[in-house]
Design a protein around this motif. Structure first.
Motif, PDB file in Angstrom:
ATOM      1  N   ALA A 155       3.906   5.458  -5.801  1.00  0.00           N
ATOM      2  CA  ALA A 155       4.051   5.557  -7.140  1.00  0.00           C
ATOM      3  C   ALA A 155       2.769   6.485  -7.667  1.00  0.00           C
ATOM      4  O   ALA A 155       3.236   7.093  -8.875  1.00  0.00           O
ATOM      5  N   VAL A 156       1.771   6.287  -7.232  1.00  0.00           N
ATOM      6  CA  VAL A 156       0.528   7.223  -7.821  1.00  0.00           C
ATOM      7  C   VAL A 156       1.054   8.459  -7.493  1.00  0.00           C
ATOM      8  O   VAL A 156       0.588   9.526  -8.429  1.00  0.00           O
ATOM      9  N   ALA A 157       1.542   9.054  -6.324  1.00  0.00           N
ATOM     10  CA  ALA A 157       1.702  10.432  -6.127  1.00  0.00           C
ATOM     11  C   ALA A 157       2.875  10.742  -7.008  1.00  0.00           C
ATOM     12  O   ALA A 157       2.769  12.109  -7.665  1.00  0.00           O
ATOM     13  N   GLU A 158       3.876   9.984  -7.347  1.00  0.00           N
ATOM     14  CA  GLU A 158       4.965  10.437  -8.597  1.00  0.00           C
ATOM     15  C   GLU A 158       4.276  10.613  -9.662  1.00  0.00           C
ATOM     16  O   GLU A 158       4.651  11.465 -10.605  1.00  0.00           O
ATOM     17  N   MET A 159       3.299   9.829 -10.055  1.00  0.00           N
ATOM     18  CA  MET A 159       2.561   9.649 -11.346  1.00  0.00           C
ATOM     19  C   MET A 159       1.799  11.091 -11.444  1.00  0.00           C
ATOM     20  O   MET A 159       1.829  11.566 -12.601  1.00  0.00           O
ATOM     21  N   LEU A 160       1.280  11.669 -10.517  1.00  0.00           N
ATOM     22  CA  LEU A 160       0.664  12.786 -10.645  1.00  0.00           C
ATOM     23  C   LEU A 160       1.516  13.954 -10.036  1.00  0.00           C
ATOM     24  O   LEU A 160       0.648  15.040 -10.187  1.00  0.00           O
TER      25      LEU A 160
ATOM     26  N   ARG B  83       3.442  14.780  -7.596  1.00  0.00           N
ATOM     27  CA  ARG B  83       3.596  15.206  -6.309  1.00  0.00           C
ATOM     28  C   ARG B  83       4.959  14.682  -5.933  1.00  0.00           C
ATOM     29  O   ARG B  83       5.502  13.968  -6.151  1.00  0.00           O
TER      30      ARG B  83
ATOM     31  N   ARG C 283       0.715  -1.390   0.054  1.00  0.00           N
ATOM     32  CA  ARG C 283      -0.081   0.001   0.085  1.00  0.00           C
ATOM     33  C   ARG C 283       0.905   1.100   0.023  1.00  0.00           C
ATOM     34  O   ARG C 283       0.533   2.047  -0.962  1.00  0.00           O
TER      35      ARG C 283
ATOM     36  N   SER D  10       7.439  13.492  -3.354  1.00  0.00           N
ATOM     37  CA  SER D  10       7.357  12.381  -2.024  1.00  0.00           C
ATOM     38  C   SER D  10       8.235  12.473  -1.130  1.00  0.00           C
ATOM     39  O   SER D  10       9.252  12.849  -1.296  1.00  0.00           O
TER      40      SER D  10
ATOM     41  N   LEU E  33       2.366   1.583  -3.372  1.00  0.00           N
ATOM     42  CA  LEU E  33       1.500   2.131  -4.539  1.00  0.00           C
ATOM     43  C   LEU E  33       1.266   3.717  -4.408  1.00  0.00           C
ATOM     44  O   LEU E  33       1.075   4.296  -5.191  1.00  0.00           O
ATOM     45  N   LEU E  34       0.970   3.893  -3.190  1.00  0.00           N
ATOM     46  CA  LEU E  34       0.715   5.533  -2.827  1.00  0.00           C
ATOM     47  C   LEU E  34       2.004   6.321  -3.255  1.00  0.00           C
ATOM     48  O   LEU E  34       1.557   7.410  -3.917  1.00  0.00           O
TER      49      LEU E  34
END
Length: 64
Positions: free
Chosen positions: A55-60, A62, A49, A64, A52-53
């Motif tokens: 990875a999604v933050a970097e994709m958007l 943000r 979890r 980290s 994944l959080l």
């Protein structure tokens, strides 16, 4: 060959390092509670979890 594996492993390492520094020393009182906290959070299989959080933050875009 996919670079996803090494990327996820690097994120898991970041999570592991951050958790280890955020938790109190297991020898600090109350030892039983701090030891249990480290055991619960630093055990195997606890990284999906947070990884994944990140990875999604970097994709958007943000930080980290």
């Amino acid at each position: 060959m996919s670079s996803l594996g090494p990327y996820l492993i690097s994120l898991a390492g970041r999570v592991e390092t951050r958790l280890a520094t955020a938790l109190p020393d297991p020898a600090a009182p109350p030892e039983g509670v701090h030891g249990a906290m480290r055991h619960a959070l630093l055990g195997e299989g606890k990284r999906l979890r947070p990884v994944l959080l990140l990875a999604v933050a970097e994709m958007l875009g943000r930080a980290s």
